[in-house]
Design an enzyme around this catalytic site. Sequence first.
Site, PDB file in Angstrom:
ATOM      1  N   ASP A  31       0.857  -1.189   0.000  1.00  0.00           N
ATOM      2  CA  ASP A  31       0.000   0.000   0.000  1.00  0.00           C
ATOM      3  C   ASP A  31       0.888   1.232   0.000  1.00  0.00           C
ATOM      4  O   ASP A  31       1.906   1.262   0.699  1.00  0.00           O
ATOM      5  CB  ASP A  31      -0.907  -0.005   1.241  1.00  0.00           C
ATOM      6  CG  ASP A  31      -2.153   0.834   1.063  1.00  0.00           C
ATOM      7  OD1 ASP A  31      -2.021   2.043   0.801  1.00  0.00           O
ATOM      8  OD2 ASP A  31      -3.268   0.285   1.199  1.00  0.00           O
ATOM      9  N   ASN A  32       0.514   2.254  -0.776  1.00  0.00           N
ATOM     10  CA  ASN A  32       1.279   3.509  -0.752  1.00  0.00           C
ATOM     11  C   ASN A  32       0.706   4.512   0.252  1.00  0.00           C
ATOM     12  O   ASN A  32       1.222   5.623   0.379  1.00  0.00           O
ATOM     13  CB  ASN A  32       1.342   4.133  -2.147  1.00  0.00           C
ATOM     14  CG  ASN A  32       0.004   4.645  -2.646  1.00  0.00           C
ATOM     15  OD1 ASN A  32      -1.031   4.420  -2.014  1.00  0.00           O
ATOM     16  ND2 ASN A  32       0.016   5.321  -3.786  1.00  0.00           N
ATOM     17  N   PHE A  34      -1.957   6.301   0.274  1.00  0.00           N
ATOM     18  CA  PHE A  34      -2.624   7.514  -0.205  1.00  0.00           C
ATOM     19  C   PHE A  34      -4.004   7.633   0.437  1.00  0.00           C
ATOM     20  O   PHE A  34      -4.368   8.680   0.975  1.00  0.00           O
ATOM     21  CB  PHE A  34      -2.743   7.491  -1.733  1.00  0.00           C
ATOM     22  CG  PHE A  34      -3.569   8.628  -2.293  1.00  0.00           C
ATOM     23  CD1 PHE A  34      -3.206   9.942  -2.068  1.00  0.00           C
ATOM     24  CD2 PHE A  34      -4.713   8.373  -3.040  1.00  0.00           C
ATOM     25  CE1 PHE A  34      -3.969  10.993  -2.564  1.00  0.00           C
ATOM     26  CE2 PHE A  34      -5.478   9.409  -3.543  1.00  0.00           C
ATOM     27  CZ  PHE A  34      -5.107  10.723  -3.305  1.00  0.00           C
ATOM     28  N   THR A  35      -4.770   6.564   0.401  1.00  0.00           N
ATOM     29  CA  THR A  35      -6.049   6.544   1.119  1.00  0.00           C
ATOM     30  C   THR A  35      -6.049   5.515   2.237  1.00  0.00           C
ATOM     31  O   THR A  35      -6.848   5.613   3.162  1.00  0.00           O
ATOM     32  CB  THR A  35      -7.229   6.248   0.167  1.00  0.00           C
ATOM     33  OG1 THR A  35      -7.004   5.002  -0.493  1.00  0.00           O
ATOM     34  CG2 THR A  35      -7.377   7.342  -0.868  1.00  0.00           C
ATOM     35  N   ASN A  97       1.212  -4.255 -14.003  1.00  0.00           N
ATOM     36  CA  ASN A  97       2.293  -4.722 -13.134  1.00  0.00           C
ATOM     37  C   ASN A  97       1.893  -5.955 -12.332  1.00  0.00           C
ATOM     38  O   ASN A  97       2.688  -6.894 -12.167  1.00  0.00           O
ATOM     39  CB  ASN A  97       2.737  -3.598 -12.200  1.00  0.00           C
ATOM     40  CG  ASN A  97       3.523  -2.516 -12.925  1.00  0.00           C
ATOM     41  OD1 ASN A  97       4.199  -2.791 -13.912  1.00  0.00           O
ATOM     42  ND2 ASN A  97       3.420  -1.291 -12.446  1.00  0.00           N
ATOM     43  N   GLY A 100       1.652  -8.916 -14.644  1.00  0.00           N
ATOM     44  CA  GLY A 100       3.009  -9.371 -14.950  1.00  0.00           C
ATOM     45  C   GLY A 100       3.591 -10.203 -13.819  1.00  0.00           C
ATOM     46  O   GLY A 100       4.259 -11.219 -14.056  1.00  0.00           O
ATOM     47  N   TYR A 143     -11.855   6.926 -12.749  1.00  0.00           N
ATOM     48  CA  TYR A 143     -12.141   5.711 -11.982  1.00  0.00           C
ATOM     49  C   TYR A 143     -12.928   4.709 -12.818  1.00  0.00           C
ATOM     50  O   TYR A 143     -12.543   3.546 -12.948  1.00  0.00           O
ATOM     51  CB  TYR A 143     -12.910   6.073 -10.716  1.00  0.00           C
ATOM     52  CG  TYR A 143     -13.152   4.915  -9.789  1.00  0.00           C
ATOM     53  CD1 TYR A 143     -12.094   4.321  -9.091  1.00  0.00           C
ATOM     54  CD2 TYR A 143     -14.435   4.426  -9.574  1.00  0.00           C
ATOM     55  CE1 TYR A 143     -12.319   3.260  -8.221  1.00  0.00           C
ATOM     56  CE2 TYR A 143     -14.669   3.364  -8.711  1.00  0.00           C
ATOM     57  CZ  TYR A 143     -13.608   2.789  -8.028  1.00  0.00           C
ATOM     58  OH  TYR A 143     -13.834   1.726  -7.168  1.00  0.00           O
ATOM     59  N   LYS A 147     -11.110   1.357 -14.285  1.00  0.00           N
ATOM     60  CA  LYS A 147     -11.511   0.014 -13.864  1.00  0.00           C
ATOM     61  C   LYS A 147     -11.973  -0.827 -15.057  1.00  0.00           C
ATOM     62  O   LYS A 147     -11.736  -2.044 -15.097  1.00  0.00           O
ATOM     63  CB  LYS A 147     -12.626   0.101 -12.823  1.00  0.00           C
ATOM     64  CG  LYS A 147     -12.167   0.602 -11.464  1.00  0.00           C
ATOM     65  CD  LYS A 147     -11.323  -0.429 -10.735  1.00  0.00           C
ATOM     66  CE  LYS A 147     -11.086  -0.042  -9.288  1.00  0.00           C
ATOM     67  NZ  LYS A 147     -10.306  -1.062  -8.551  1.00  0.00           N
TER      68      LYS A 147
END
Length: 321
Positions: A31-32, A34-35, A97, A100, A143, A147
């Site tokens: 998780d980065n 951000f939220t 990503n 992959g 969004y 998606k």
Amino acid sequence: MRILVTGGAGFIGSHLCRRLLADGHEVLSADNYFTGSRKNIHDLLANPNFEALRHDITFPLHVEVDQIYNFACPASPVHYQYDPVQTTKTSVHGAINMLGLAKRTGARILQASTSEVYGDPEIHPQTEDYWGRVNPIGPRSCYDEGKRCAETLFFDYYRQHKLDIKVVRIFNTYGPGMQLHDGRVISNFIVQALHGEDITLYGDGSQTRSFCYVSDLVDGVVRMMQSGPGFTGPVNLGNPSEYTIAQLAETIIRLCGSRSKLAFKPLPEDDPRQRQPDIGLARKNLEWWPSIPLEDGLRETIAYFRRLLDTPPNTAKGANR
């Protein structure tokens, strides 16, 4: 198994991590923040089977896993419209990503898609074979179309590379762990009601939504991941019980014991008028359907927000005494 959950510190992702740990798996959360928040997974950090990694999935990730749940993406309008280009990148580059990674490791991968792929639907309730009615250039498109493109990528990897994929379309989900100001309708209404403020409704309040409690949703997601290889989805996961936004507001006011009034504002651009899942496919293939009634789930969610706000029952500003 060793399982990667992207967006694992988010609202649904953190609940999913707890479920997978309870089922005996090793879980890696990427998780980065951000939220998402480390507070959502604070109780998991001491678990030897849990690992938290700060990572943005728009960049490749090199780990060894057996399964991947791809939940990384802002999900409320307030957050996904804050940086729309990054939202699209998260859905599209992130999907590339993670696909992959699944291709390299031979992992089964599940995409957390959304009911927003249906846009402002022309059929009701929405079935998985409906292609949707989405504005490709509106303020919600980052969004919605992000998606939709992620789903395209998943099925192209399935056809071209024989990847083991699963796709779920998640309808409105709520429960403990939601952020105070994330812009989702249930959290907005509860916070306003507990503060005794006017409840903000957009439009005339007649638009409908269907609300699924988070534990029900997580159970459906896990069942989908565990389903046979011949069932890729997409499959709707949500509660088919439909409520108008005005009904939801009035129910929350009553359960909070609040004196809040309804305040109406103009409807935002491209806001769907109706949203209700047809879950026949989930019933048939996953033997899944929601079990938590709306009022029961709202009581648990209200209790969670009271703890966050340190507001005892029936003593909020403007509450009935």
